[in-house]
Design an enzyme around this catalytic site. Structure first.
Site, PDB file in Angstrom:
ATOM      1  N   ARG A  88       7.750 -13.871 -18.656  1.00 43.56           N
ATOM      2  CA  ARG A  88       9.188 -13.979 -18.909  1.00 43.56           C
ATOM      3  C   ARG A  88       9.728 -12.878 -19.805  1.00 43.56           C
ATOM      4  NH1 ARG A  88       7.302 -18.669 -17.264  1.00 43.56           N
ATOM      5  NH2 ARG A  88       5.570 -17.981 -18.515  1.00 43.56           N
ATOM      6  N   THR A  89       9.055 -12.599 -20.918  1.00 44.87           N
ATOM      7  CA  THR A  89       9.607 -11.619 -21.859  1.00 44.87           C
ATOM      8  C   THR A  89       9.668 -10.258 -21.185  1.00 44.87           C
ATOM      9  OG1 THR A  89       8.603 -12.903 -23.626  1.00 44.87           O
ATOM     10  CG2 THR A  89       9.394 -10.705 -24.201  1.00 44.87           C
ATOM     11  N   LYS A 116      -8.697   6.031 -23.513  1.00 38.29           N
ATOM     12  CA  LYS A 116      -9.466   7.215 -23.940  1.00 38.29           C
ATOM     13  C   LYS A 116      -9.612   7.262 -25.453  1.00 38.29           C
ATOM     14  CE  LYS A 116      -7.398   9.862 -20.156  1.00 38.29           C
ATOM     15  NZ  LYS A 116      -6.401  10.922 -19.864  1.00 38.29           N
ATOM     16  N   ARG A 137       4.702  -5.627 -27.368  1.00 36.53           N
ATOM     17  CA  ARG A 137       3.932  -6.869 -27.607  1.00 36.53           C
ATOM     18  C   ARG A 137       2.513  -6.462 -27.902  1.00 36.53           C
ATOM     19  NH1 ARG A 137       3.915 -12.256 -23.948  1.00 36.53           N
ATOM     20  NH2 ARG A 137       5.830 -12.531 -25.128  1.00 36.53           N
ATOM     21  N   HIS A 165       8.517 -13.668 -32.805  1.00 30.87           N
ATOM     22  CA  HIS A 165       9.018 -13.379 -31.457  1.00 30.87           C
ATOM     23  C   HIS A 165      10.547 -13.596 -31.527  1.00 30.87           C
ATOM     24  CE1 HIS A 165       9.278 -12.954 -27.235  1.00 30.87           C
ATOM     25  NE2 HIS A 165       8.336 -13.776 -26.830  1.00 30.87           N
TER      26      HIS A 165
HETATM   27  C1  NCD Z   1       5.239 -17.105 -25.619  1.00 32.13           C
HETATM   28  C2  NCD Z   1       4.528 -15.952 -26.290  1.00 32.13           C
HETATM   29  O1  NCD Z   1       4.000 -15.053 -25.658  1.00 32.13           O
HETATM   30  O2  NCD Z   1       4.542 -15.984 -27.516  1.00 32.13           O
HETATM   31  N1  NCD Z   1       5.743 -16.839 -24.378  1.00 32.13           N
HETATM   32  C3  NCD Z   1       6.949 -16.229 -24.236  1.00 32.13           C
HETATM   33  O3  NCD Z   1       7.168 -15.134 -24.675  1.00 32.13           O
HETATM   34  N2  NCD Z   1       7.920 -16.908 -23.607  1.00 32.13           N
HETATM   35  C4  NCD Z   1       4.559 -18.395 -25.722  1.00 32.13           C
HETATM   36  C5  NCD Z   1       3.129 -18.547 -25.315  1.00 32.13           C
HETATM   37  O4  NCD Z   1       2.474 -17.632 -24.847  1.00 32.13           O
HETATM   38  O5  NCD Z   1       2.638 -19.672 -25.447  1.00 32.13           O
END
Ligand code: NCD
Length: 351
Positions: A88-89, A116, A137, A165
């Site tokens: 989703r993100t 590398k 991320r 987040h």
């Molecule tokens: C979450 C994350 O990656 O922190 N997902 C998200 O971004 N919607 C939650 C999760 O992975 O449980």
């Protein structure tokens, strides 16, 4: 289009979004207002082929026809760097950029020079030459600060290990507002792996901006909300209570039940994960039993997703299940963040 004063958001132009604590109440409310404008403009300009009644009313609303969304970030490039998986993100940030007319230059980490031995800093320095914004991320909490120290362009923190987040927490409160019409006065439970869940860390912090009636922190005893977040809640005089399971007594008080996944990937000993998994499963029968056939208030169930087994699929068709609508809120909230980041609010609201 809006009588809102968005001046309070000017300070975020070109600024990295690292933490939910970057916003005050006025700014958070302005972001939600902009996200709801994005939602209306998107409905009018990109109508769904299966028009529902609500969106066909909007489609005829001329004031959301201009400016064209896909002209706002023409020429801007987003580089998403995801060192952990994402559905989703990743997709909503990319779609947000592209709906606004910008482009996405995706670098799959496994195909990059990281393999590398290139450092994170050098990777960031590189993509920073080509990007107007970066989504990052990373499993390590400190990676975000390292990246920000070398990047000239703004970085959207899409999850720094068990840290934060922030865009998720903004879309979470956007969902609550859209579903329930308010944020003040809500009784909310955060349930699940509160120790490792970065979404609930950001959300708990963001909720302190509002007059939350009560916040329940429900987790297995070994996965409590971290002390720094608890201290933050205390410093903001939030009325909160710890619990180890979602009892009927708690469920019937709630406006929002925010469920999270046990974060398997954060466990060093898989036996510890196996011992806890499945320790709570939310299903329709449980909510019906707790809230009765004539509930005194409207309850919504949210989840940042992905879910594993903590919400039974029998709830999916229930009107209380807001988690799929929550995903859509993510798109419009992230469009709003890009509009703010690139200083295009006035272009959107026609000033
Ligand atoms: C979450 C994350 O990656 O922190 N997902 C998200 O971004 N919607 C939650 C999760 O992975 O449980």
């Amino acid at each position: 289009m809006s009588i809102f004063n968005f001046d309070c958001l000017k300070q975020f132009q070109g600024v990295s979004i690292c933490s939910a604590t970057q916003f005050n109440r006025e700014q958070a409310e302005a972001i939600l207002e902009l996200a709801s404008i994005m939602r209306k403009m998107d409905a009018v300009q990109n109508p769904s082929p299966k028009q529902d009644a609500a969106s066909s009313v909007l489609v005829n609303d001329d004031k959301f026809q201009q400016p064209r969304l896909n002209s706002i970030l023409n020429g801007k490039i987003l580089v998403p760097l995801f060192f952990e998986n994402s559905t989703r993100t990743f997709s909503s940030f990319c779609a947000a950029m592209q709906k606004l007319g910008g482009g996405v230059s995706y670098l799959p980490i496994e195909a990059s020079s990281i393999s590398k031995g290139e450092t994170l800093e050098d990777t960031i320095r590189t993509v920073d030459c080509y990007a107007d914004a970066i989504c990052l991320r990373h499993p390590q909490q400190e990676a975000l600060a390292k990246a920000c120290s070398v990047a000239e362009h703004p970085i959207m923190n899409c999850g720094n290990g068990i840290g934060e987040h922030p865009s998720q927490s903004l879309l979470d409160i956007f969902t609550m507002q859209q579903e329930l019409g308010r944020l003040d006065g809500l009784t909310i439970a955060l349930l699940g792996d509160l120790k490792h869940g970065r979404t609930v860390h950001s959300l708990a912090k963001l909720l302190t901006l509002f007059k939350i009636e009560k916040l329940f922190l429900i987790s297995p005893e070994s996965l409590p909300m971290p002390a720094d977040v608890v201290e933050f809640l205390k410093s903001k005089n939030i009325n909160f209570e710890f619990a180890s399971s979602p009892t009927n007594e708690i469920l019937k008080q709630l406006d929002v039940l925010y469920v999270t996944r046990i974060q398997k990937e954060r466990f060093t000993n898989i036996a510890d994960y196996e011992a806890i998994r499945g320790s709570y499963i939310i299903n329709k029968e449980m909510l019906d039993r707790a809230c009765g056939s004539e509930p005194s208030k409207k309850l919504i169930v949210m989840h940042p997703l992905p879910r594993v087994d903590e919400i039974s699929t029998d709830l999916d068709d229930d009107p209380r299940a807001a988690y799929f609508r929550q995903m859509k809120c993510g798109l419009h909230l992230r469009m709003a963040l890009f509009v703010i980041c690139f200083g295009k609010i006035n272009a959107v609201i026609g000033k």
